[in-house]
Design a protein around this motif. Structure first.
Motif, mmCIF file in Angstrom:
data_model
loop_
_atom_site.group_PDB
_atom_site.id
_atom_site.type_symbol
_atom_site.label_atom_id
_atom_site.label_comp_id
_atom_site.label_asym_id
_atom_site.label_seq_id
_atom_site.Cartn_x
_atom_site.Cartn_y
_atom_site.Cartn_z
ATOM 1 N N ASP A 64 0.815 -1.210 -0.091
ATOM 2 C CA ASP A 64 -0.022 0.086 0.227
ATOM 3 C C ASP A 64 0.831 1.352 -0.123
ATOM 4 N N GLU A 66 3.212 3.475 -2.130
ATOM 5 C CA GLU A 66 3.668 3.735 -3.466
ATOM 6 C C GLU A 66 5.243 3.656 -3.510
ATOM 7 N N PRO A 88 -10.690 -3.741 -2.948
ATOM 8 C CA PRO A 88 -9.305 -3.474 -2.400
ATOM 9 C C PRO A 88 -7.901 -3.881 -3.173
ATOM 10 N N THR A 89 -8.074 -4.973 -3.806
ATOM 11 C CA THR A 89 -6.987 -5.507 -4.352
ATOM 12 C C THR A 89 -6.891 -5.032 -5.899
ATOM 13 N N LEU A 91 -8.535 -2.600 -7.534
ATOM 14 C CA LEU A 91 -8.427 -1.139 -7.886
ATOM 15 C C LEU A 91 -7.530 -0.644 -6.877
ATOM 16 N N GLY A 92 -7.418 -1.100 -5.442
ATOM 17 C CA GLY A 92 -6.447 -0.393 -4.552
ATOM 18 C C GLY A 92 -4.911 -0.881 -4.497
ATOM 19 N N THR A 93 -4.650 -2.042 -4.339
ATOM 20 C CA THR A 93 -3.508 -2.356 -4.531
ATOM 21 C C THR A 93 -2.834 -2.576 -5.893
ATOM 22 N N GLY A 95 -4.004 -0.392 -8.227
ATOM 23 C CA GLY A 95 -3.576 0.906 -8.411
ATOM 24 C C GLY A 95 -2.327 1.367 -8.036
ATOM 25 N N VAL A 96 -2.097 0.940 -6.942
ATOM 26 C CA VAL A 96 -0.580 1.463 -6.343
ATOM 27 C C VAL A 96 0.455 0.992 -7.132
#
Length: 307
Positions: A64, A66, A88-89, A91-93, A95-96
């Motif tokens: 998480d 960057e 969360p994975t 789009l989130g992780t 995306g990071v």
């Protein structure tokens, strides 16, 4: 970590400990590629050891953060995501990882799409494909060259948890037309193709592959040929019936935090049997050394491994 990650590598890989990610790592190493796996801190030692055992460099990081992920990406020619999960994975992780790859100057990115053709399906019909569609828009807006690989369904699943082939009663379950063309590709073949694409600077935005372009009737024929027994199709109802089952499954077993709750598999079947997720045109011939595994071979392998 930053010192090691500054070395040039062919591919940085996220999700390398998963079923598909570990295969991608192996396929890249078989082609002589240098691979760096960026792993979540606290990853089990046996999983790390298995990657190092095939010559993969491993870097643990806060996925998480960057900055940490960018340090792990530095020097890579391509970033590949085999991350698997919900928003969360995906789009989130992921995306990071994308922003970190851009910050580190990585020229190419392969997202964790690996599905039927969500660019042609209807928004709202499939939760997991909607997440891929959302990330697709983010990726298209990023200053990086991207390649999505779409492979239909994983052939491995039809002899496992997916209720396509009902071995005890020798039936192939389907909804709608028994001759509707569908796409299946094994995880091994998907990984092998992904490795080639990751090392191909000219790979286009989307690559569509199908290890076996078949139909429910074709699957029954393949199962019959592989086992020497007679398999036939079993129509469980219309596509409207399937949609009603999806609504019922979401009500009774919502599985909001599960990646593959029962309704998710039914949504995937609807996108296949409706034809909306059909892959075309196919890019199977892009890499001439690829050999594709058929449904018949997968079923025959199940028979050989059965006790």
């Amino acid at each position: 970590m930053a010192g090691e990650a500054s070395k040039a590598v062919d591919v940085v890989l996220a999700g390398a400990t998963g079923a598909l990610g570990s295969r991608i790592a192996g396929a890249l190493r078989e082609r002589g590629a240098s691979v760096r796996a960026v792993l979540r801190r606290g990853t089990a030692e046996d999983r790390i050891a298995s990657l190092r055992g095939i010559g993969v460099e491993t870097v643990e990081a806060d996925l998480d953060d960057e900055g940490q992920v960018a340090a792990a990406c530095r020097g890579a020619a391509c970033a590949v995501s085999a991350l698997n999960g919900l928003a969360p994975t995906i789009l989130g992780t992921q995306g990071v990882l994308l922003r970190a790859a851009v910050a580190a100057g990585v020229p190419r990115f392969i997202p964790s799409d690996f599905s039927l053709d969500f660019t042609k399906t209807r928004p709202g019909d499939n939760r997991n494909l909607d997440l891929r569609r959302d990330f697709h828009r983010v990726l298209d807006a990023a200053p990086i060259r991207a390649t999505s690989i779409l492979n239909g369904g994983f052939t491995d699943l039809i002899v496992g948890p997916a209720p396509f082939i009902l071995f005890p009663i020798k039936r192939v379950l389907h909804f709608g037309d028994a001759d509707q063309r569908v796409d299946f590709t094994t995880m091994d073949d998907t990984a092998a193709f992904t490795a080639r694409a990751a090392l191909d600077p000219g790979a286009p935005r989307v690559l569509r592959i199908s290890g076996d372009e078949t139909s429910p009737r074709g699957i029954a024929a393949s199962a019959s040929a592989a086992t020497g027994q007679s398999f036939t199709t079993m129509r469980a109802g219309s596509l409207r019936t399937l949609s009603a089952l999806i609504v019922a499954a979401r009500t009774v077993m919502p599985g909001r935090r599960a990646v593959f709750p029962p309704f998710q598999g039914l949504q995937y079947m609807r996108d296949m049997f409706s034809g909306r997720g059909k892959l075309a045109p196919l890019d199977n011939a892009r890499y001439s050394d690829m050999r594709w595994t058929s449904v018949r071979e997968v079923v025959a392998g199940r028979k050989r491994s059965a006790p």
